[in-house]
Design a protein around this motif. Structure first.
Motif, short mmCIF file in Angstrom:
data_model
loop_
_atom_site.label_atom_id
_atom_site.label_comp_id
_atom_site.label_asym_id
_atom_site.label_seq_id
_atom_site.Cartn_x
_atom_site.Cartn_y
_atom_site.Cartn_z
N LEU A 12 0.83 -1.21 0.00
CA LEU A 12 0.00 0.00 0.00
C LEU A 12 0.86 1.25 0.00
O LEU A 12 1.99 1.23 0.49
N ALA A 13 0.31 2.34 -0.54
CA ALA A 13 1.02 3.62 -0.55
C ALA A 13 0.07 4.71 -0.09
O ALA A 13 -1.08 4.76 -0.52
N PRO A 14 0.55 5.60 0.79
CA PRO A 14 -0.29 6.75 1.17
C PRO A 14 -0.38 7.74 0.01
O PRO A 14 0.59 7.92 -0.74
N VAL A 15 -1.55 8.35 -0.14
CA VAL A 15 -1.75 9.37 -1.16
C VAL A 15 -2.50 10.54 -0.55
O VAL A 15 -3.32 10.37 0.36
N LEU A 16 -2.20 11.71 -1.05
CA LEU A 16 -2.94 12.91 -0.68
C LEU A 16 -3.98 13.12 -1.77
O LEU A 16 -3.63 13.24 -2.95
N THR A 17 -5.24 13.16 -1.38
CA THR A 17 -6.30 13.32 -2.37
C THR A 17 -6.45 14.79 -2.75
O THR A 17 -5.89 15.67 -2.09
N MET A 18 -7.23 15.05 -3.76
CA MET A 18 -7.50 16.41 -4.19
C MET A 18 -8.34 17.17 -3.16
O MET A 18 -8.46 18.38 -3.22
N MET A 19 -8.90 16.46 -2.19
CA MET A 19 -9.70 17.07 -1.12
C MET A 19 -8.85 17.36 0.11
O MET A 19 -9.36 17.66 1.17
N ASP A 20 -7.51 17.24 -0.03
CA ASP A 20 -6.55 17.52 1.04
C ASP A 20 -6.69 16.60 2.25
O ASP A 20 -6.55 17.03 3.39
N ASP A 21 -7.01 15.34 2.00
CA ASP A 21 -6.92 14.35 3.06
C ASP A 21 -6.19 13.13 2.51
O ASP A 21 -5.97 13.02 1.31
N TYR A 22 -5.77 12.27 3.39
CA TYR A 22 -4.93 11.13 3.01
C TYR A 22 -5.70 9.83 3.06
O TYR A 22 -6.61 9.65 3.86
N GLY A 23 -5.30 8.92 2.21
CA GLY A 23 -5.79 7.56 2.20
C GLY A 23 -4.67 6.67 1.69
O GLY A 23 -3.53 7.11 1.52
N TYR A 24 -4.99 5.41 1.41
CA TYR A 24 -4.00 4.45 0.92
C TYR A 24 -4.52 3.76 -0.33
O TYR A 24 -5.70 3.42 -0.41
N ILE A 25 -3.62 3.57 -1.29
CA ILE A 25 -3.97 2.88 -2.53
C ILE A 25 -3.20 1.58 -2.65
O ILE A 25 -2.14 1.41 -2.05
N ASP A 26 -3.76 0.66 -3.46
CA ASP A 26 -3.05 -0.56 -3.82
C ASP A 26 -2.27 -0.30 -5.10
O ASP A 26 -2.38 0.79 -5.69
N PRO A 27 -1.47 -1.27 -5.58
CA PRO A 27 -0.66 -1.04 -6.78
C PRO A 27 -1.47 -0.72 -8.05
O PRO A 27 -0.95 -0.14 -8.99
N GLN A 28 -2.75 -1.06 -8.07
CA GLN A 28 -3.60 -0.76 -9.22
C GLN A 28 -4.19 0.66 -9.14
O GLN A 28 -4.89 1.09 -10.04
N GLY A 29 -3.93 1.37 -8.04
CA GLY A 29 -4.43 2.73 -7.89
C GLY A 29 -5.78 2.84 -7.23
O GLY A 29 -6.36 3.93 -7.16
N ASN A 30 -6.30 1.73 -6.72
CA ASN A 30 -7.59 1.73 -6.02
C ASN A 30 -7.41 2.18 -4.58
O ASN A 30 -6.50 1.69 -3.89
N ILE A 31 -8.26 3.08 -4.12
CA ILE A 31 -8.21 3.48 -2.71
C ILE A 31 -8.76 2.32 -1.89
O ILE A 31 -9.87 1.86 -2.12
N VAL A 32 -7.95 1.85 -0.93
CA VAL A 32 -8.36 0.71 -0.11
C VAL A 32 -8.52 1.06 1.36
O VAL A 32 -9.16 0.32 2.11
N ILE A 33 -7.94 2.16 1.79
CA ILE A 33 -8.11 2.65 3.17
C ILE A 33 -8.33 4.16 3.08
O ILE A 33 -7.56 4.87 2.46
N GLY A 34 -9.36 4.63 3.78
CA GLY A 34 -9.65 6.06 3.78
C GLY A 34 -10.30 6.46 2.47
O GLY A 34 -10.93 5.63 1.83
N PRO A 35 -10.16 7.68 2.03
CA PRO A 35 -9.43 8.76 2.66
C PRO A 35 -10.16 9.30 3.90
O PRO A 35 -11.23 8.81 4.24
N GLY A 36 -9.56 10.29 4.51
CA GLY A 36 -10.15 10.87 5.69
C GLY A 36 -9.15 11.16 6.79
O GLY A 36 -9.52 11.56 7.88
N TYR A 37 -7.88 10.97 6.49
CA TYR A 37 -6.84 11.22 7.49
C TYR A 37 -6.17 12.58 7.24
O TYR A 37 -5.94 12.97 6.10
N ALA A 38 -5.85 13.27 8.32
CA ALA A 38 -5.14 14.55 8.22
C ALA A 38 -3.66 14.32 7.88
O ALA A 38 -3.05 15.17 7.23
N GLU A 39 -3.11 13.20 8.30
CA GLU A 39 -1.72 12.80 7.99
C GLU A 39 -1.70 11.29 7.84
O GLU A 39 -2.50 10.58 8.47
#
Length: 70
Positions: A12-39
């Motif tokens: 998994l990799a953390p990503v900053l979304t365009m809504m300025d919150d963080y989530g995690y994606i898998d190698p295919q680019g699918n969000i699998v955790i969050g978003p909704g984190y400040a860090e």
């Protein structure tokens, strides 16, 4: 789609979304955790540190479940 991305660890990799919150994606680019984190940090040994909105740092596992909180 994402404002910023970071390195993959534990599948998994953390990503900053365009809504300025963080989530995690898998190698295919699918969000699998969050978003909704400040860090969010990279996973190491199956856990990552995150800061929920208006919260303090907690550790989550690769399924997004909180495994430690102060």
């Amino acid at each position: 789609q994402f404002a910023m991305g970071f390195n993959f660890h534990d599948g998994l990799a953390p990503v900053l979304t365009m809504m300025d919150d963080y989530g995690y994606i898998d190698p295919q680019g699918n969000i699998v955790i969050g978003p909704g984190y400040a860090e969010a940090w990279e996973f190491r040994n199956g856990v990552a540190g995150v800061v929920p909105e208006f919260g303090t740092i907690v550790l989550i596992d690769t399924s997004g479940r909180t495994v430690w909180e102060p």
